[in-house]
Every structure is written in C-alpha cells, then in structure tokens.
Design a protein around this motif. Structure first.
Motif, PDB file in Angstrom:
ATOM      1  N   GLU A 102       0.829  -1.213   0.000  1.00 49.83           N
ATOM      2  CA  GLU A 102       0.000   0.000   0.000  1.00 49.83           C
ATOM      3  C   GLU A 102       0.856   1.253   0.000  1.00 49.83           C
ATOM      4  O   GLU A 102       0.539   2.239  -0.683  1.00 49.83           O
ATOM      5  N   GLU A 103       1.948   1.255   0.763  1.00 49.34           N
ATOM      6  CA  GLU A 103       2.809   2.434   0.773  1.00 49.34           C
ATOM      7  C   GLU A 103       3.525   2.619  -0.560  1.00 49.34           C
ATOM      8  O   GLU A 103       3.689   3.740  -1.033  1.00 49.34           O
ATOM      9  N   ARG A 107       2.043   5.992  -1.578  1.00 51.86           N
ATOM     10  CA  ARG A 107       2.898   7.055  -1.071  1.00 51.86           C
ATOM     11  C   ARG A 107       4.273   7.158  -1.737  1.00 51.86           C
ATOM     12  O   ARG A 107       4.951   8.172  -1.575  1.00 51.86           O
ATOM     13  N   ALA A 108       4.709   6.141  -2.496  1.00 51.64           N
ATOM     14  CA  ALA A 108       6.060   6.197  -3.073  1.00 51.64           C
ATOM     15  C   ALA A 108       6.233   7.405  -3.990  1.00 51.64           C
ATOM     16  O   ALA A 108       7.308   8.003  -4.049  1.00 51.64           O
ATOM     17  N   TRP A 109       5.189   7.766  -4.721  1.00 55.40           N
ATOM     18  CA  TRP A 109       5.271   8.854  -5.705  1.00 55.40           C
ATOM     19  C   TRP A 109       4.910  10.211  -5.128  1.00 55.40           C
ATOM     20  O   TRP A 109       5.016  11.234  -5.802  1.00 55.40           O
ATOM     21  N   LEU A 182      -8.035  10.315   0.410  1.00 56.13           N
ATOM     22  CA  LEU A 182      -9.434   9.936   0.215  1.00 56.13           C
ATOM     23  C   LEU A 182      -9.552   8.619  -0.558  1.00 56.13           C
ATOM     24  O   LEU A 182     -10.373   7.760  -0.204  1.00 56.13           O
ATOM     25  N   VAL A 183      -8.746   8.467  -1.589  1.00 58.36           N
ATOM     26  CA  VAL A 183      -8.788   7.220  -2.365  1.00 58.36           C
ATOM     27  C   VAL A 183      -8.300   6.051  -1.517  1.00 58.36           C
ATOM     28  O   VAL A 183      -8.853   4.949  -1.570  1.00 58.36           O
ATOM     29  N   PHE A 184      -7.267   6.281  -0.716  1.00 62.24           N
ATOM     30  CA  PHE A 184      -6.767   5.238   0.183  1.00 62.24           C
ATOM     31  C   PHE A 184      -7.869   4.778   1.134  1.00 62.24           C
ATOM     32  O   PHE A 184      -8.050   3.576   1.360  1.00 62.24           O
ATOM     33  N   ALA A 185      -8.620   5.727   1.689  1.00 59.03           N
ATOM     34  CA  ALA A 185      -9.721   5.365   2.589  1.00 59.03           C
ATOM     35  C   ALA A 185     -10.839   4.667   1.829  1.00 59.03           C
ATOM     36  O   ALA A 185     -11.353   3.631   2.271  1.00 59.03           O
ATOM     37  N   GLN A 206      -8.997   4.671   8.167  1.00 60.81           N
ATOM     38  CA  GLN A 206      -8.079   4.664   7.023  1.00 60.81           C
ATOM     39  C   GLN A 206      -7.812   6.088   6.510  1.00 60.81           C
ATOM     40  O   GLN A 206      -6.724   6.373   6.008  1.00 60.81           O
ATOM     41  N   LEU A 207      -8.808   6.984   6.644  1.00 63.39           N
ATOM     42  CA  LEU A 207      -8.593   8.371   6.230  1.00 63.39           C
ATOM     43  C   LEU A 207      -7.566   9.036   7.140  1.00 63.39           C
ATOM     44  O   LEU A 207      -6.638   9.703   6.658  1.00 63.39           O
TER      45      LEU A 207
END
Length: 244
Positions: A102-103, A107-109, A182-185, A206-207
């Motif tokens: 998930e990261e 979040r990598a980018w 928001l998309v992650f949640a 998750q948000l």
C-alpha cells in the motif's frame, strides 16, 4: 516545457514534543511539497517515533471509537476482508505485506520525484490493460505484466538522477495529497459486504491513517511511512484479536 521546480532542503526537526505533535496539523492546513529528512538525520528516529505514537493514539482513542459508535448506531456489518484467514496469514498479510504494498502504491510517488511518477503511471496503465485484456488469458496477462515491469523499471533508471519536480505536480500538490488520502480510505470500503453512503464513516480510520502516513512519507521518508503503517496495523490487529 517541463517547467521543473526544485524543492528546498528539509526543514529542521522540531526540538520539543509539542512542536512535533502539532506539525502534521499545520501541514494539513496547507499541504506543500517538502524534502524528506531521512531516518539518518539527527533526531529523525525520535521524530518518527513521536509521529507514530500520535498516529496510533489518535487512531485508537479518537477515530476508532467514533467509527464503532457509528457502526452501532446504524447496525452496520463488520469488515469481512480477513474472514477465514488464520493468525499467520493475518499477521503476514495485514501487518507486513499489506503495508509495504500500500505504501509503495499510494505514497512512493507522493514526493513528486520523476522516477516515481513514471513508475506509478506505468503501473496504473499496466493494471488497466491487464483488467481490459489480460484477465482469463494467461499469455496476454503475463505479457502485459512483464511489459509493465520493464517500462516502469526502464523509466526509473533513466530518470534516477532527476531531483527536480514537475511544475504541474507542485502546483496541484495540495489536491493530490488530499485525493491520495481519500482514495486510500475509499479503497477500504471493499472490506465491507455492502457499500453505501452509511458505510463511509467506517473508513475514517483509514482516512486518518492516510493523512498521517502521507505526512510522514513527505517529512521523513517512504521507509518510515512503511514502518509506521506496520506498527499501526500490528497494534490494531493485536487488540482486535485479543479483545474482539
């Protein structure tokens, strides 16, 4: 015109606990690109530990109780993402593999480096092609996945020395940061048997986590964000398995 923009060096790590704990809230009021300090910077490990304590404490003491109260008030179903999984699969999937994947995807980018943006774009395009053409066809699916890896890795290698950020990314960063959280949640709505408007507050944990991990990724780095995600999931899963 690529309109490249260089990001200034990372800000000094706050010296007192209150400044560390209030720093994410100030950032969320006005999200902007910052250069991560990395874990090797003086005080960075303490900085990470305090932010991780903040993530877990607010999650368990504020956000999860609100979510559980909402669930009880509307008699909503519990998540079923891990039904039938044994403890080993739970710990391996939810605590180790899940946070890493998930990261890397979410979040990598987020720091805006060109190599990471290229790899993310190639991954999304590859997944779209796989869904459209590769499902049910082993040859086509394997070819698409292989091509995706080659294109993503090739672009990463080609752009590895570029440290500037695209101007469009810098200008749109605040929108991209919040959209990312928001998309992650929203992705975690798939954990529930039925997706409705009433189910939206069920992904408040998750948000909150997405906002915190996004800040940690930008402030310290990707590896610290992965570490916080692992700690957060481990504590939450441990409590869930122990007390239900």
């Amino acid at each position: 015109m690529t309109d490249p923009i260089a990001i200034p060096p990372a800000a000094p790590i706050p010296s007192n606990i209150r400044a560390v704990l209030t720093e994410p809230f100030a950032f969320w009021a006005r999200p902007h690109l910052i250069e991560p300090t990395g874990l090797r910077a003086p005080g960075a490990l303490r900085h990470w530990a305090l932010l991780t304590v903040l993530q877990v404490a607010v999650l368990l003491c504020v956000v999860v109780p609100i979510m559980l109260a909402w669930k009880s008030a509307f008699d909503l179903a519990a998540p079923n993402a891990f039904d039938g999984m044994g403890p080993l699969a739970l710990w391996g999937g939810a605590v180790l593999l899940g946070p890493v994947l998930e990261e890397l995807f979410f979040r990598a980018w987020l720091a805006g480096r060109r190599r990471a943006l290229w790899a993310m774009a190639a991954t999304i395009a590859g997944l779209a092609l796989f869904v459209a053409l590769g499902r049910g066809n082993a040859l086509a699916g394997g070819g698409i996945l292989l091509a995706t890896v080659v294109v993503a890795a090739g672009g990463w290698f080609w752009l590895r020395r570029r440290v500037d950020r695209p101007g469009w990314f810098v200008r749109a960063f605040a929108w991209l940061f919040y959209a990312n959280a928001l998309v992650f949640a929203a992705m975690h709505l798939a954990n529930y048997p039925k997706i409705t408007l009433l189910a939206l507050p069920m992904v408040l944990p998750q948000l909150w986590t997405g906002l915190m991990l996004g800040f940690i990724r930008l402030r310290i780095g990707l590896i610290p964000a992965i570490m916080t995600h692992i700690v957060s999931n481990a504590v939450t899963l441990g409590i869930a398995l122990t007390w239900g």
